[in-house]
Design an enzyme around this catalytic site. Structure first.
Site, PDB file in Angstrom:
ATOM      1  N   ARG A   1       0.850  -1.192   0.000  1.00 40.22           N
ATOM      2  CA  ARG A   1       0.000   0.000   0.000  1.00 40.22           C
ATOM      3  C   ARG A   1       0.883   1.238   0.000  1.00 40.22           C
ATOM      4  NH1 ARG A   1      -4.576   0.690   4.524  1.00 40.22           N
ATOM      5  NH2 ARG A   1      -2.836   1.336   5.846  1.00 40.22           N
TER       6      ARG A   1
ATOM      7  N   SER B   1     -12.864  -3.860  -0.617  1.00 39.04           N
ATOM      8  CA  SER B   1     -13.235  -3.382   0.710  1.00 39.04           C
ATOM      9  C   SER B   1     -14.735  -3.149   0.800  1.00 39.04           C
ATOM     10  CB  SER B   1     -12.516  -2.062   1.019  1.00 39.04           C
ATOM     11  OG  SER B   1     -11.134  -2.259   1.183  1.00 39.04           O
TER      12      SER B   1
ATOM     13  N   LYS C   1      -5.831   4.368   8.821  1.00 37.65           N
ATOM     14  CA  LYS C   1      -6.839   4.540   7.758  1.00 37.65           C
ATOM     15  C   LYS C   1      -7.915   5.463   8.289  1.00 37.65           C
ATOM     16  CE  LYS C   1      -9.360   1.976   4.217  1.00 37.65           C
ATOM     17  NZ  LYS C   1      -8.790   2.772   3.131  1.00 37.65           N
TER      18      LYS C   1
END
Length: 216
Positions: free
Chosen positions: A40, A109, A138
């Protein structure tokens, strides 16, 4: 579902590393029980992102550990990564599937109950249930699922579920008991002074629930 072990799923964050190079940390984590790695990178240039993926594939490919690219289908294609993980605002799953082909892994997600209403038609390989608990890694999520929400998701879908958000060795068993097939962690490994030990502790908790011993 494509052949992938989602049980201990590392999501990378270079900002958290305590003196480790990313390939070094990933190698140590995999040697101690991580089964899937997601790269990521929110701020890296395309060139840098591709180089990071290439560097991780050198570590992971010989060990048959899949590398999943977060968001960037172009990076996954350029590096022949194992697949991508997409959010609700990223490239549609159907288009990503057309680009990547039938053999690559696509995770999606789900952040709200409304997201669940479309997943059957999209047919991803797994769902990332995000976040279970609030987490500083996040901040763009809408709500916390918490454990009851995770249980609800597990009752409404047959897709494998990877839980993410605030997960550590202390709550790992409880999260899996509420329907998770795998646990995705960021800070629990990336921010640890001993990433290998952190991965091993998580692996032990997962194996206690799954009833088997991980074989590295």
């Amino acid at each position: 579902m494509r052949n992938i072990d989602l049980s201990l799923y590392l999501v990378t964050d270079r900002d958290m590393l305590r003196g480790y190079a990313l390939p070094e940390l990933v190698k140590t984590a995999v040697e101690n029980g991580v089964t899937t790695v997601q790269l990521r990178e929110k701020d890296a240039s395309t060139r840098e992102f591709i180089q990071l993926a290439v560097d991780l594939k050198k570590v992971l490919d010989p060990l048959n550990i899949p590398l999943i690219i977060n968001d960037r289908v172009d990076v996954a294609l350029a590096t022949d990564a194992s697949g991508v993980h997409l959010g609700q605002n990223d490239m549609p799953v159907s288009i990503a599937r057309n680009l990547l082909g039938p053999d690559k892994i696509i995770g999606l997600s789900v952040e709200t109950r409304e997201d669940l209403e479309t997943v059957d038609a999209l047919n991803p390989d797994y769902l990332g249930v995000s976040p279970i608990f609030s987490t500083p890694t996040k901040t763009d999520t809408i709500n916390e699922w918490e454990l009851d929400g995770l249980r609800l998701v597990s009752e409404k879908t047959d897709f494998p579920l990877v839980a993410i958000g605030g997960i550590n060795a202390e709550n790992a068993q409880n999260v899996m008991d509420h329907g998770a097939d795998g646990l995705a962690v960021v800070s629990a490994i990336c921010a640890s002074e001993d990433p290998g030990q952190a991965a091993a502790l998580l692996r032990k908790e997962i194996d206690l629930v799954m009833g088997h011993q991980y074989q590295s």
